[in-house]
Design a protein around this motif. Structure first.
Motif, short mmCIF file in Angstrom:
data_model
loop_
_atom_site.label_atom_id
_atom_site.label_comp_id
_atom_site.label_asym_id
_atom_site.label_seq_id
_atom_site.Cartn_x
_atom_site.Cartn_y
_atom_site.Cartn_z
N SER A 79 -4.18 -0.44 15.33
CA SER A 79 -3.13 -0.42 14.31
C SER A 79 -3.43 -1.43 13.21
CB SER A 79 -1.76 -0.67 14.92
OG SER A 79 -1.63 -2.00 15.38
N VAL A 80 -3.91 -2.62 13.57
CA VAL A 80 -4.28 -3.61 12.56
C VAL A 80 -5.47 -3.10 11.75
CG1 VAL A 80 -5.17 -5.95 12.20
CG2 VAL A 80 -3.34 -5.57 13.84
N LEU A 81 -6.43 -2.47 12.41
CA LEU A 81 -7.59 -1.91 11.69
C LEU A 81 -7.15 -0.84 10.69
CD1 LEU A 81 -10.46 -1.57 14.30
CD2 LEU A 81 -10.56 -2.74 12.10
N VAL A 82 -6.24 0.02 11.09
CA VAL A 82 -5.75 1.06 10.19
C VAL A 82 -5.08 0.42 8.97
CG1 VAL A 82 -3.99 2.88 9.94
CG2 VAL A 82 -5.52 2.87 11.91
N LEU A 83 -4.25 -0.60 9.20
CA LEU A 83 -3.60 -1.28 8.09
C LEU A 83 -4.61 -1.99 7.19
CD1 LEU A 83 -0.52 -2.72 10.01
CD2 LEU A 83 -0.53 -0.81 8.40
N LYS A 84 -5.64 -2.58 7.78
CA LYS A 84 -6.69 -3.25 7.01
C LYS A 84 -7.45 -2.25 6.15
CE LYS A 84 -9.72 -6.39 5.77
NZ LYS A 84 -9.38 -7.42 4.80
N VAL A 85 -7.87 -1.14 6.73
CA VAL A 85 -8.61 -0.13 5.97
C VAL A 85 -7.73 0.46 4.88
CG1 VAL A 85 -9.74 2.13 6.14
CG2 VAL A 85 -10.22 0.35 7.83
N ARG A 86 -6.46 0.72 5.20
CA ARG A 86 -5.53 1.23 4.18
C ARG A 86 -5.42 0.25 3.02
NH1 ARG A 86 0.68 0.70 5.02
NH2 ARG A 86 -0.03 -1.35 4.45
N ASP A 87 -5.33 -1.05 3.35
CA ASP A 87 -5.24 -2.07 2.31
C ASP A 87 -6.52 -2.13 1.48
OD1 ASP A 87 -3.55 -4.18 1.22
OD2 ASP A 87 -5.08 -5.58 1.95
N MET A 88 -7.66 -1.96 2.13
CA MET A 88 -8.93 -2.00 1.41
C MET A 88 -9.09 -0.81 0.47
SD MET A 88 -11.47 -3.24 4.46
CE MET A 88 -12.93 -2.84 3.55
N LEU A 89 -8.51 0.33 0.82
CA LEU A 89 -8.64 1.53 0.01
C LEU A 89 -7.68 1.57 -1.17
CD1 LEU A 89 -9.14 4.21 2.79
CD2 LEU A 89 -10.88 3.17 1.32
N GLN A 90 -6.64 0.74 -1.13
CA GLN A 90 -5.70 0.69 -2.24
C GLN A 90 -6.27 -0.15 -3.36
OE1 GLN A 90 -2.00 -0.81 -0.77
NE2 GLN A 90 -1.38 1.16 0.07
N PRO A 91 -6.12 0.30 -4.62
CA PRO A 91 -6.60 -0.52 -5.72
C PRO A 91 -5.79 -1.81 -5.82
CG PRO A 91 -5.48 1.45 -6.53
CD PRO A 91 -5.54 1.54 -5.03
#
Length: 127
Positions: A79-91
């Motif tokens: 779940s933390v990884l998903v949130l991290k990747v989501r954050d990285m993909l947002q401008p």
């Protein structure tokens, strides 16, 4: 009296609860702040890989505490990884704001309202 194996497994389950729940505060903080910028992607990838291997090991030896701990921990780490990747993909929001404000202002004009010269105010009328 219970067998020593029961207490050993109980100790393992208690340890599993403590170590597994240690990821929960990080996940909650990311969720509340909506930012995973300061979370190490490499650390969480390594942790997910390690938990996966420990889970397989626990399944192979039939240890309930290892299976429970690593399956639960893997879910939290994921779940933390998903949130991290989501954050990285947002401008970057700040870059977007600055770009939008810069596009509105003409050359030589203020970019944002903080740079607009204040108009002189009239003193309040005397009573």
């Amino acid at each position: 009296m219970s067998s020593p194996g029961f207490w050993i497994e109980a100790l393992g389950l208690f340890a599993a609860c403590l170590t597994t729940s240690s990821f929960l505060p990080q996940a909650i903080r990311i969720w509340r702040t909506r930012s995973a910028r300061d979370v190490s992607l490499v650390m969480y990838l390594m942790m997910a890989a390690g938990n996966t291997l420990w889970l397989v090991y626990g399944i192979l030896i039939g240890s309930v505490s290892m299976i429970f701990a690593n399956a639960t921990c893997l879910l939290m780490v994921a779940s933390v990884l998903v949130l991290k990747v989501r954050d990285m993909l947002q401008p970057n929001l700040l870059v977007e704001i600055v770009a939008a404000e810069a596009a509105v202002g003409a050359p030589g004009q203020p970019v944002n309202s903080n740079e607009i010269p204040a108009t002189p105010r009239k003193p309040p009328a005397a009573a």
